[in-house]
Design a protein around this motif. Structure first.
Motif, PDB file in Angstrom:
ATOM      1  N   ASN A 315       0.810  -1.208   0.000  1.00 48.18           N
ATOM      2  CA  ASN A 315       0.000   0.000   0.000  1.00 48.18           C
ATOM      3  C   ASN A 315       0.847   1.263   0.000  1.00 48.18           C
ATOM      4  O   ASN A 315       0.579   2.199   0.736  1.00 48.18           O
ATOM      5  CB  ASN A 315      -0.986   0.012   1.171  1.00 48.18           C
ATOM      6  CG  ASN A 315      -2.388   0.349   0.669  1.00 48.18           C
ATOM      7  OD1 ASN A 315      -2.885  -0.308  -0.238  1.00 48.18           O
ATOM      8  ND2 ASN A 315      -2.991   1.375   1.231  1.00 48.18           N
ATOM      9  N   ASP A 607       0.177   4.081   3.386  1.00 47.62           N
ATOM     10  CA  ASP A 607      -1.096   4.296   4.068  1.00 47.62           C
ATOM     11  C   ASP A 607      -1.185   3.359   5.269  1.00 47.62           C
ATOM     12  O   ASP A 607      -1.271   2.140   5.110  1.00 47.62           O
ATOM     13  CB  ASP A 607      -2.241   4.044   3.098  1.00 47.62           C
ATOM     14  CG  ASP A 607      -3.601   4.361   3.714  1.00 47.62           C
ATOM     15  OD1 ASP A 607      -3.643   4.762   4.897  1.00 47.62           O
ATOM     16  OD2 ASP A 607      -4.611   4.194   3.010  1.00 47.62           O
ATOM     17  N   ALA A 610      -4.204   0.932   5.673  1.00 45.28           N
ATOM     18  CA  ALA A 610      -4.343  -0.249   4.823  1.00 45.28           C
ATOM     19  C   ALA A 610      -4.262  -1.518   5.650  1.00 45.28           C
ATOM     20  O   ALA A 610      -3.498  -1.606   6.610  1.00 45.28           O
ATOM     21  CB  ALA A 610      -3.261  -0.257   3.749  1.00 45.28           C
TER      22      ALA A 610
END
Length: 712
Positions: A315, A607, A610
């Motif tokens: 991510n 992120d 995630a």
């Protein structure tokens, strides 16, 4: 580790679409300039010694300590024989049993050997007398001269395949590669000479195709079916330096210096395409691609990469990369990222859209090494001896506010309130009053430090990692009076401590030797070790910081970022691992996004929302650990040790000369924590002198040691 030199051209996509692969096994602190894989062993050439590594377990390769006297010299391994050059001689050693090598023969070339190759029954030697000589070794005990051929003054690589010898090097500053027909070893003939713009560092031949590694021009693919007139199919230039190439089927594996290894699809030799990569912590200079493993040789280590299965997505939502830039530090604030580079200085990026960071401006500050952003000011530590304060209220137009120039060897810094705490390798801790940014002034200092390296601040107390050679320590200072910091005490640390961070009354220190260490710091007294954790046997933890109730730790050798839950701060729980393919030396969090500084690989953004990595908190099994308290002590100290499993324990005390002073423990213990008191006496119950002593614990195959000081 990846260092400061080599700035070359490369422009990559912001988020690569090819596969990332992960390092499985590591052997640290060896130079691997050549690799030969035979069954379950890797023979590593580096310096003047051939090293042997057991690779039967790719996740835990073992460097074997065997017969160093017979493994001296730069080596070439063929079947069960190792050919080792040592000045003018080549020793031929039978390594059918690597633990019992047998010297078979010694061949004298009569001139200093620079490079050589073996293709039975002939030996091809490039010597400093500008001659390539061929020796018949049908009977290695009775080598016979065959033919000779003129070559260049400096040889960088030599390869033999299909009756052709490829010799590359330099003559009079001209880079040259010669294709020599050795089908008649008694009458070698130069078939083709190629002058390249950069040095050829390696050539690999597969059938009638030659793959040529040009140091700065990438990989060239030649049709050599007519060696007198090679035809170029295509080229592949990934940027950085290409040092070596290994071929398996339609895949070429490149040792790509700062980029680690690259896997390239060569099924269409006119249009080679990158399909995968793994970033090694150190410069990749040699590769061997066998099965689903790639064996990578670096200047300071040997790595095994599993290329059978790409890493799952991590991510990563955005990144920033610029050719030649090495980012050593970053700061985040108000949707802006601040990156420092020792050449360009400060770069300010708009990260309001984290998927597409946008460069706003650059602020020239040659030598910039660290950056911290507080209240619209950027505080930049400069390796050339200054601490610079920049007004960044208008990110498009940063302005100098002031500088403090009284630094000798600046290493690290931290700003809290109106004060900057600066670590100077020559002058210790310096405390600056920065309330007037135009004129920062020295408030106080603490000079009783050898090599201050990392700092953490909590209220009126400062903890400092001092990486003194042989005796690294963690100091605690009371700085309530900034003009006169007071020493609260210190404790000894394992070798190579790198970073320090606080959470409540707990202190976390990461190091290259002992991994993550958890310390109790009640009442701001000297730190007391509680436990140690090591994610991998060869982890090199270089940075840590706490955000909320999470501890983030960067593993440089494994290209991982481990996230620990601190609900129980004395026992961090691993809840997530980012396997990002990039070695991380600095990281920050903003708006639940993780920003990482990855040296030459740029900046990356992840992120944290995630759902990746480990779903449930998993306690890391503790490793063997040992500590003493108080330290220094008089007249007695308590030594605490934690066992990851039950076993037989030996705990001994030695003086600094390595002489045994006291047997403390020699018994079977259960898993868990145990304590024993040492009263400062030897095995004859005699009082010992003041000074430094070493405690060493062993349990099974695991060992650990520490230092303590007796003061009378």
């Amino acid at each position: 580790m990846k260092r400061w030199f080599y700035f070359v051209v490369l422009l990559m996509a912001l988020v690569p679409v090819y596969a990332f692969y992960h390092i499985d096994g590591v052997v640290k602190d060896i130079s691997a300039y050549s690799i030969t894989v035979v069954d379950n062993y890797a023979f590593i050439g580096g310096g003047l010694q051939l090293r042997v590594i057991d690779i039967s377990d790719p996740c835990n390769p073992q460097l074997l300590d065997i017969a160093p006297n017979l493994y001296q010299g730069a080596g070439v391994v063929k079947d069960t024989l190792a050919y080792l050059s040592n000045y003018t001689y080549i020793n031929v050693v039978n390594i059918a049993d690597p633990f019992q090598p047998v010297l078979v023969a010694q061949i004298d070339s009569l001139s200093y050997i620079s490079k050589f190759a073996v293709s039975a029954p002939f030996l091809y030697i490039c010597s400093e007398d500008l001659t390539m000589q061929i020796i018949d070794i049908s009977d290695v005990s009775n080598p016979l001269p065959a033919g000779t051929c003129p070559i260049m003054s400096y040889v960088s690589s030599i390869t033999i395949a299909n009756g052709l010898l490829f010799v590359s090097g330099r003559d009079n500053n001209i880079n040259i590669t010669k294709i020599i027909d050795v089908s008649d070893p008694y009458n070698p003939m130069i078939r083709y000479t190629y002058n390249s713009s950069s040095m050829v560092t390696g050539i690999t031949v597969d059938g009638n195709i030659a793959y040529i590694a040009e140091r700065y021009d990438g990989m060239l693919i030649w049709d050599i079916s007519n060696p007198s007139q090679p035809v170029q199919f295509g080229t592949f230039n990934p940027g950085r330096a290409v040092f070596d190439i290994s071929i398996q089927g339609d895949i070429a594996c490149l040792a790509n210096e700062l980029n680690g290894i690259l896997l390239v699809d060569i099924s269409n030799p006119y249009n080679p395409l990158i399909i995968g990569t793994c970033d090694t912590p150190d410069f990749a200079n040699h590769v061997v691609y066998r099965g689903n493993k790639v064996y990578v040789g670096c200047y300071e280590g040997f790595y095994i990469v599993d290329v059978s299965d790409p890493l799952p997505p991590v991510n990563m939502i955005g990144s920033y990369y610029m050719q030649g830039d090495e980012y050593s530090s970053l700061a985040i604030g108000n949707n802006y990222a601040y990156l420092v580079n020792s050449i360009w200085g400060l770069k300010i990026l708009d990260v309001a859209n984290p998927s597409l960071p946008e460069l706003l401006t650059e602020y020239s500050d040659l030598g910039a090494s660290r950056v911290q952003v507080v209240n619209n000011k950027a505080f930049i530590l400069n390796a050339f001896g200054s601490y610079d304060i920049i007004d960044i209220s208008d990110p498009n137009n940063p302005q100098t506010l002031g500088s403090y120039t009284g630094l000798s060897y600046p290493i690290n810094a931290s700003v809290v309130g109106n004060y900057a705490y600066i670590l100077d390798g020559d002058e210790g801790l310096k405390i600056l009053n920065i309330s007037n940014a135009a004129s920062p002034s020295l408030m106080g200092s603490y000079t009783d430090l050898v090599y201050p390296y990392a700092i953490a601040i909590r209220g009126n107390y400062v903890s400092i990692i001092d990486r003194a050679v042989a005796f690294p320590k963690a100091y605690v200072l009371n700085v309530s009076n900034h003009a006169s910091p007071q020493d609260v005490g210190f404790c000894y640390l394992p070798d190579e401590p790198n970073s320090i961070s606080y959470y409540g009354t707990y202190t976390y220190i990461v190091s290259g030797e002992a991994g993550l260490q958890v310390y109790q710091s009640d009442s701001y007294s000297p730190l007391t070790l509680l436990s140690s954790f090591l994610p991998h046997p060869t982890s090199d933890l270089v940075y840590c910081f706490v955000d909320g109730a999470r501890l983030y730790v960067s593993d440089y050798n494994w290209n991982e970022i481990d996230v620990f839950d601190l609900t129980d701060p004395s026992q961090p729980n691993l809840i997530r691992t980012f396997k990002s393919n990039y070695a991380t030396i600095d990281m920050k969090i903003s708006n639940n996004l993780l920003y990482t500084a990855n040296e030459y690989a740029g900046m990356h953004i992840f992120d944290l929302n995630a759902n990746v990595g480990i779903e449930e908190p998993l306690p890391i099994a503790p490793m063997l650990s040992v500590s003493s308290y108080p330290n220094p002590f008089n007249p007695q100290t308590t030594i605490a040790y934690t066992l990851p499993m039950k076993g037989h324990v030996e705990l001994n005390i030695y003086n600094v000369r390595g002489q045994l002073v006291r047997h403390l423990v020699d018994e079977n213990n259960l898993e868990g924590t145990h304590t024993v008191v040492w009263n400062g006496k030897d095995d004859q119950n005699r009082d010992i002198a003041s000074g430094m002593y070493v405690y060493k614990i062993s349990c099974g195959t695991k060992q650990m040691s520490g230092r303590m000081m007796l003061l009378k």
